[in-house]
Design a protein around this motif. Structure first.
Motif, mmCIF file in Angstrom:
data_model
loop_
_atom_site.group_PDB
_atom_site.id
_atom_site.type_symbol
_atom_site.label_atom_id
_atom_site.label_comp_id
_atom_site.label_asym_id
_atom_site.label_seq_id
_atom_site.Cartn_x
_atom_site.Cartn_y
_atom_site.Cartn_z
ATOM 1 N N ALA A 191 92.102 35.670 50.837
ATOM 2 C CA ALA A 191 91.636 34.283 50.756
ATOM 3 C C ALA A 191 90.192 34.110 51.199
ATOM 4 C CB ALA A 191 92.549 33.380 51.587
ATOM 5 N N PHE A 192 89.752 34.945 52.172
ATOM 6 C CA PHE A 192 88.432 34.700 52.768
ATOM 7 C C PHE A 192 87.519 35.925 52.784
ATOM 8 C CE2 PHE A 192 91.535 31.952 55.076
ATOM 9 C CZ PHE A 192 91.156 30.756 54.483
ATOM 10 N N GLY A 193 88.014 37.078 52.355
ATOM 11 C CA GLY A 193 87.182 38.273 52.349
ATOM 12 C C GLY A 193 86.837 38.775 53.733
ATOM 13 N N ILE A 194 87.721 38.539 54.704
ATOM 14 C CA ILE A 194 87.478 38.915 56.100
ATOM 15 C C ILE A 194 88.476 40.000 56.508
ATOM 16 C CG2 ILE A 194 87.461 38.104 58.493
ATOM 17 C CD1 ILE A 194 86.760 35.324 57.416
ATOM 18 N N ASP A 195 87.969 41.075 57.105
ATOM 19 C CA ASP A 195 88.816 42.186 57.536
ATOM 20 C C ASP A 195 89.140 42.024 59.017
ATOM 21 O OD1 ASP A 195 90.170 44.543 57.887
ATOM 22 O OD2 ASP A 195 88.379 45.817 57.851
ATOM 23 N N ILE A 196 90.428 41.887 59.333
ATOM 24 C CA ILE A 196 90.837 41.749 60.735
ATOM 25 C C ILE A 196 91.798 42.859 61.142
ATOM 26 C CG2 ILE A 196 90.563 39.242 60.685
ATOM 27 C CD1 ILE A 196 93.648 39.068 60.471
ATOM 28 N N ALA A 197 91.868 43.922 60.346
ATOM 29 C CA ALA A 197 92.859 44.971 60.568
ATOM 30 C C ALA A 197 92.769 45.578 61.961
ATOM 31 C CB ALA A 197 92.707 46.063 59.509
ATOM 32 N N THR A 198 91.573 45.684 62.498
ATOM 33 C CA THR A 198 91.399 46.300 63.819
ATOM 34 C C THR A 198 91.116 45.270 64.904
ATOM 35 O OG1 THR A 198 89.026 46.651 63.415
ATOM 36 C CG2 THR A 198 90.534 48.425 62.772
ATOM 37 N N ARG A 199 91.295 43.965 64.579
ATOM 38 C CA ARG A 199 90.990 42.913 65.550
ATOM 39 C C ARG A 199 92.147 41.923 65.633
ATOM 40 N NH1 ARG A 199 86.207 39.755 64.066
ATOM 41 N NH2 ARG A 199 86.855 40.117 61.917
ATOM 42 N N PRO A 200 93.243 42.310 66.282
ATOM 43 C CA PRO A 200 94.402 41.414 66.338
ATOM 44 C C PRO A 200 94.136 40.112 67.072
ATOM 45 C CG PRO A 200 94.669 43.268 67.839
ATOM 46 C CD PRO A 200 93.489 43.575 66.981
ATOM 47 N N GLU A 201 93.100 40.076 67.923
ATOM 48 C CA GLU A 201 92.790 38.872 68.678
ATOM 49 C C GLU A 201 91.578 38.127 68.099
ATOM 50 O OE1 GLU A 201 94.494 37.854 71.685
ATOM 51 O OE2 GLU A 201 95.971 39.309 70.978
ATOM 52 N N TRP A 255 91.216 35.698 66.146
ATOM 53 C CA TRP A 255 91.329 34.252 66.012
ATOM 54 C C TRP A 255 90.881 33.511 67.277
ATOM 55 C CZ3 TRP A 255 94.171 32.354 69.888
ATOM 56 C CH2 TRP A 255 95.025 33.250 70.549
ATOM 57 N N GLY A 256 90.885 34.182 68.435
ATOM 58 C CA GLY A 256 90.538 33.505 69.682
ATOM 59 C C GLY A 256 89.102 33.023 69.714
ATOM 60 N N ARG A 257 88.202 33.908 69.323
ATOM 61 C CA ARG A 257 86.772 33.566 69.291
ATOM 62 C C ARG A 257 86.142 34.185 68.048
ATOM 63 N NH1 ARG A 257 88.109 34.157 74.629
ATOM 64 N NH2 ARG A 257 87.514 32.432 76.013
ATOM 65 N N PRO A 258 86.453 33.638 66.885
ATOM 66 C CA PRO A 258 85.911 34.193 65.638
ATOM 67 C C PRO A 258 84.402 34.007 65.552
ATOM 68 C CG PRO A 258 87.010 32.109 65.220
ATOM 69 C CD PRO A 258 87.290 32.456 66.650
ATOM 70 N N GLU A 259 83.782 34.838 64.742
ATOM 71 C CA GLU A 259 82.347 34.755 64.529
ATOM 72 C C GLU A 259 82.020 33.533 63.660
ATOM 73 O OE1 GLU A 259 81.289 38.443 62.741
ATOM 74 O OE2 GLU A 259 81.886 39.646 64.500
ATOM 75 N N GLN A 314 87.107 25.486 64.398
ATOM 76 C CA GLN A 314 86.763 25.983 65.729
ATOM 77 C C GLN A 314 87.656 25.359 66.802
ATOM 78 O OE1 GLN A 314 82.762 25.098 67.349
ATOM 79 N NE2 GLN A 314 82.524 27.316 67.511
ATOM 80 N N SER A 315 88.118 24.120 66.580
ATOM 81 C CA SER A 315 88.969 23.467 67.569
ATOM 82 C C SER A 315 90.321 24.150 67.699
ATOM 83 C CB SER A 315 89.170 21.992 67.191
ATOM 84 O OG SER A 315 89.985 21.859 66.036
ATOM 85 N N MET A 316 90.683 24.997 66.742
ATOM 86 C CA MET A 316 91.933 25.745 66.810
ATOM 87 C C MET A 316 91.759 27.089 67.517
ATOM 88 S SD MET A 316 93.772 25.042 63.115
ATOM 89 C CE MET A 316 92.357 25.359 62.050
ATOM 90 N N THR A 317 90.569 27.332 68.062
ATOM 91 C CA THR A 317 90.262 28.591 68.727
ATOM 92 C C THR A 317 89.907 28.334 70.187
ATOM 93 O OG1 THR A 317 87.859 28.620 68.381
ATOM 94 C CG2 THR A 317 89.240 29.285 66.518
#
Length: 225
Positions: free
Chosen positions: A54-64, A66-70, A89-92
């Protein structure tokens, strides 16, 4: 079709400005990881595929993640969903105090200490309020449940539920690197329905203290009577 969702075509042309075919409204107090899982379910995607497709973002090695996304990740999500960056951002935990040690469950247990020395756990223990899940039109996980020391629901004045009453395993949030369908209102191990479960009554003093601590967590400073 699923191919229409990909944020980047094989030839490399960016599709990040093209809106997704559906809209999933965030709930008040919802955590970003919960919203992403709900969005993926509506798109027919497993959690492991949602961010990439959906967004072209790889999070395979970053399980956390969502806490402080770039900021670039927030912008990519905003462009494809139409949500404001500030709403996402308010969801983080962005803007909250940067002290992260207290965000992990089991912090004061030996296993929690050991995990901090190695790497973030891919399956985060997450106590829940079954009454909150039941009251929501669509079940979702609250952002405050992601803080390791949170123990009660101040709305229902009950202790959060930490273990599944059916299989007795510790409740966890669904991992976003999971390659199968998940439900936010069920035990991730045995599929027991956990919405509607009520914890033991919590003392008013505990509810007040947690509310005060949460305010300090958000701002990073303040007075605690």
């Amino acid at each position: 079709s699923r191919s229409d969702l990909y944020a980047v075509e094989p030839c490399g042309h960016s599709l990040r400005s093209i809106r997704l075919p559906i809209h999933v409204e965030p709930r008040a107090g919802e955590a970003l990881n919960s919203w992403i899982i709900r969005l993926g379910s509506r798109l027919g995607l497993y959690p492991a595929d949602t961010m990439h497709c959906a967004f072209g973002i790889d999070i395979a090695t970053r399980p956390e993640w969502w806490g402080r996304p770039e900021l670039g990740e927030l912008t990519a999500i905003a462009n494809r969903t139409g949500l404001a960056v500030e709403c996402i951002q308010s969801m983080t935990l962005a803007g909250w105090t940067q002290e992260r040690a207290d965000e992990r469950h089991e912090r004061f247990e030996a296993v929690g200490f050991q995990r901090q020395q190695i790497s973030p756990a891919t399956r985060r223990p997450t106590p829940i309020c079954g009454l909150c899940l039941e009251e929501a039109v669509v079940p979702f996980f609250r952002l405050e449940w992601m803080i390791g020391w949170v123990a009660v629901c101040p709305d229902h004045r009950t202790a959060l539920i930490t273990h599944c009453p059916a299989c007795y395993t510790r409740l966890t949030q669904p991992s976003q690197i999971t390659g199968h369908e998940v439900a936010l209102d069920r035990c991730q191990r045995c599929d027991f329905q956990i919405n509607g479960l009520a914890g033991t009554p919590a003392q008013d003093s505990v509810c007040r203290l947690q509310t005060q601590l949460m305010a300090l967590k958000r701002t990073g400073s303040g007075n605690l009577p």
